[in-house]
Design a protein around this motif. Structure first.
Motif, PDB file in Angstrom:
ATOM      1  N   ASP A 232       0.785  -1.189   0.053  1.00 40.02           N
ATOM      2  CA  ASP A 232       0.179   0.266   0.111  1.00 40.02           C
ATOM      3  C   ASP A 232       0.938   1.132   0.105  1.00 40.02           C
ATOM      4  O   ASP A 232       1.885   1.120   0.529  1.00 40.02           O
ATOM      5  CB  ASP A 232      -0.981  -0.028   1.392  1.00 40.02           C
ATOM      6  CG  ASP A 232      -1.788  -0.920   1.160  1.00 40.02           C
ATOM      7  OD1 ASP A 232      -2.142  -1.573  -0.027  1.00 40.02           O
ATOM      8  OD2 ASP A 232      -2.484  -1.421   2.397  1.00 40.02           O
ATOM      9  N   ASP A 249      -2.607  13.118   4.869  1.00 41.19           N
ATOM     10  CA  ASP A 249      -2.099  11.588   4.768  1.00 41.19           C
ATOM     11  C   ASP A 249      -2.462  11.064   3.394  1.00 41.19           C
ATOM     12  O   ASP A 249      -3.073  11.632   2.768  1.00 41.19           O
ATOM     13  CB  ASP A 249      -2.510  10.958   5.970  1.00 41.19           C
ATOM     14  CG  ASP A 249      -3.928  10.512   6.122  1.00 41.19           C
ATOM     15  OD1 ASP A 249      -4.701  10.800   5.169  1.00 41.19           O
ATOM     16  OD2 ASP A 249      -4.610  10.147   7.014  1.00 41.19           O
ATOM     17  N   GLN A 250      -2.143   9.615   3.380  1.00 42.76           N
ATOM     18  CA  GLN A 250      -2.419   8.877   2.219  1.00 42.76           C
ATOM     19  C   GLN A 250      -3.961   8.503   1.936  1.00 42.76           C
ATOM     20  O   GLN A 250      -4.398   8.056   0.776  1.00 42.76           O
ATOM     21  CB  GLN A 250      -1.591   7.419   2.133  1.00 42.76           C
ATOM     22  CG  GLN A 250      -2.256   6.506   2.959  1.00 42.76           C
ATOM     23  CD  GLN A 250      -1.226   6.630   4.421  1.00 42.76           C
ATOM     24  OE1 GLN A 250      -0.980   7.455   4.633  1.00 42.76           O
ATOM     25  NE2 GLN A 250      -1.382   5.606   4.979  1.00 42.76           N
ATOM     26  N   HIS A 251      -4.766   8.735   3.031  1.00 46.59           N
ATOM     27  CA  HIS A 251      -6.031   8.605   2.643  1.00 46.59           C
ATOM     28  C   HIS A 251      -6.901  10.044   2.783  1.00 46.59           C
ATOM     29  O   HIS A 251      -8.021  10.072   2.427  1.00 46.59           O
ATOM     30  CB  HIS A 251      -6.912   8.138   4.230  1.00 46.59           C
ATOM     31  CG  HIS A 251      -6.094   6.843   4.586  1.00 46.59           C
ATOM     32  ND1 HIS A 251      -6.276   5.734   3.762  1.00 46.59           N
ATOM     33  CD2 HIS A 251      -5.479   6.304   5.818  1.00 46.59           C
ATOM     34  CE1 HIS A 251      -5.706   4.612   4.376  1.00 46.59           C
ATOM     35  NE2 HIS A 251      -5.028   5.201   5.445  1.00 46.59           N
ATOM     36  N   ARG A 252      -5.983  10.977   2.187  1.00 44.22           N
ATOM     37  CA  ARG A 252      -6.386  12.215   1.733  1.00 44.22           C
ATOM     38  C   ARG A 252      -7.460  13.035   2.983  1.00 44.22           C
ATOM     39  O   ARG A 252      -8.354  13.570   2.610  1.00 44.22           O
ATOM     40  CB  ARG A 252      -7.474  12.271   0.430  1.00 44.22           C
ATOM     41  CG  ARG A 252      -6.713  11.772  -0.602  1.00 44.22           C
ATOM     42  CD  ARG A 252      -7.372  11.665  -2.039  1.00 44.22           C
ATOM     43  NE  ARG A 252      -7.525  13.145  -2.500  1.00 44.22           N
ATOM     44  CZ  ARG A 252      -8.385  13.485  -3.533  1.00 44.22           C
ATOM     45  NH1 ARG A 252      -9.152  12.682  -4.156  1.00 44.22           N
ATOM     46  NH2 ARG A 252      -8.544  14.673  -3.637  1.00 44.22           N
ATOM     47  N   SER A 266     -12.031  14.556   5.606  1.00 44.89           N
ATOM     48  CA  SER A 266     -11.622  13.609   4.609  1.00 44.89           C
ATOM     49  C   SER A 266     -11.982  14.248   3.300  1.00 44.89           C
ATOM     50  O   SER A 266     -13.058  14.867   2.983  1.00 44.89           O
ATOM     51  CB  SER A 266     -12.098  12.349   4.941  1.00 44.89           C
ATOM     52  OG  SER A 266     -12.133  11.569   3.747  1.00 44.89           O
ATOM     53  N   ALA A 268     -11.584  12.104   0.626  1.00 49.64           N
ATOM     54  CA  ALA A 268     -11.462  11.001  -0.005  1.00 49.64           C
ATOM     55  C   ALA A 268     -12.460  10.840  -1.541  1.00 49.64           C
ATOM     56  O   ALA A 268     -11.913  10.365  -2.444  1.00 49.64           O
ATOM     57  CB  ALA A 268     -11.895   9.787   0.718  1.00 49.64           C
TER      58      ALA A 268
END
Ligand SMILES: NC(=O)c1ccc[n+]([C@@H]2O[C@H](COP(=O)([O-])OP(=O)(O)OC[C@H]3O[C@@H](n4cnc5c(N)ncnc54)[C@H](O)[C@@H]3O)[C@@H](O)[C@H]2O)c1
Length: 320
Positions: A232, A249-252, A266, A268
């Motif tokens: 991931d 972060d990587q989850h936006r 978020s 996302a």
């Protein structure tokens, strides 16, 4: 109605075509790729004409504008040929391979009076736009330190990513950071130090950069791409300032911590590619206001060239 062609029907070309097919004010009219099935697949989905190479597409009279999603070695020629035909260009990052190539693209654009926009995609992501707005508004005070980390791992990538023409991690990923950090902090870089690593016989797949901004803030940028296995993505962008900090972060997920703001949101579901393509279409249709511009692409190229020089020579490169 802007008639749009797609040059390079690979990973990004296919994504752009799908996004554009749902947008108003733009019609997909032509696709170019030497791999016949790729251009054919897109014409069967979206209509339009398939070409085996981009010079024929650009000379066809079928397009007002093109998205260029080519291997990096082809960026200069596609941009200059498009200008010769009076065709506007959205070129995916990096703008090109050298600062001298960037100057040729800018000169061709100016002579033709066309639009050249660079696909620095993070500038179109809602969480990055909000972060930029918050930093400019002073919510975290003056930026002091930036951490920007992207760790990816994927065994199947286009082979050109890792050859000399693709340029490895410094051309693939570093350009994103070298554009988005000065934009986010609101200050240019004044020096860069870089070290790289990777598999034997390939362009580097890992890089660590330290950089200083005008005004005194510093950045640590860590980029790595595992080449032989799947994992991931991990990413973190953190700006610490005199009055607080901001992270993506990587989850936006964007979070802000300061004396006046405690926020976690978020993003996302945000469609950054639709925003990027709409901005390009609007620019071609009238405003001519291309942001990120070819000059932004050139600036990232100057920084990336400095990073490559530092990795070669072992020294810090001053950009003053
Ligand atoms: N903004 C982002 O997040 C993002 C993500 C991935 C890639 N990119 C950039 O997008 C660009 C394309 O990358 P990709 O991952 O889609 O690569 P890719 O290899 O999947 O696609 C490139 C395509 O260009 C075609 N091509 C080669 N020579 C051609 C020519 N002369 N005429 C027409 N087509 C030709 C290839 O056959 C291939 O289908 C690169 O600049 C890359 O750095 C951007």
């Amino acid at each position: 109605m802007i008639r749009l062609g797609i040059i390079g029907a690979g990973i990004m070309g296919a994504k752009v075509a799908q996004t554009v097919s749902g947008l108003p004010g733009v019609q997909l009219t032509a696709f170019a790729d030497p791999v016949e099935e790729r251009a054919g697949e897109l014409t069967s989905r979206y209509g339009g004409t398939a070409f085996a190479d981009h010079p024929e597409l650009l000379a066809s009279g079928l397009v007002d504008a093109v998205y260029v999603g080519l291997p990096h070695d082809g960026h200069l020629e596609a941009c200059v040929t498009a200008a010769r035909h009076g065709v506007h260009v959205l070129i995916d990052k990096p703008l090109c391979n050298t600062v001298a190539e960037a100057d040729q693209i800018i000169a061709a654009r100016d002579k033709a009076d066309t639009v050249v926009m660079v696909g620095f995609s993070y500038r179109f992501r809602a969480e990055w736009r909000e972060a930029q707005r918050l930093i400019a508004s002073g919510v975290i005070g003056e930026p002091i330190f930036v951490t920007d980390v992207i760790a990816e791992a994927m065994p199947h990538t286009p082979p050109w990513y890792w050859d000399a023409g693709g340029g490895g991690i410094l051309q693939l990923q570093a350009h994103h950071c070298l554009d988005r950090l000065p934009w986010l902090v609101g200050a240019p870089l004044t020096e860069v130090t870089c070290r790289t690593a990777g598999l034997p016989g390939e362009a580097a797949s890992a890089a660590t950069l330290t950089a200083s901004f005008a005004g005194g803030a510093i950045a640590g940028i860590t980029l790595s791409f595992g080449r032989t296995y799947q994992a991931d993505v991990q990413s973190l962008m953190l700006v610490q300032g005199t009055a607080g900090e901001l992270r993506i972060d990587q989850h936006r997920v964007l979070s802000v911590r300061s004396a006046t703001m405690q926020r976690t949101e978020s993003y996302a579901d945000d469609d950054w590619l639709a925003r990027q393509m709409s901005a390009f279409v609007q620019s071609c249709a009238g405003s001519r206001d291309a942001a990120p511009s070819a000059e932004d692409g050139r600036r990232a190229m100057v920084y990336a060239a400095a990073a490559a020089e530092s990795a070669r020579d072992g020294r810090t490169v001053s950009l003053r």
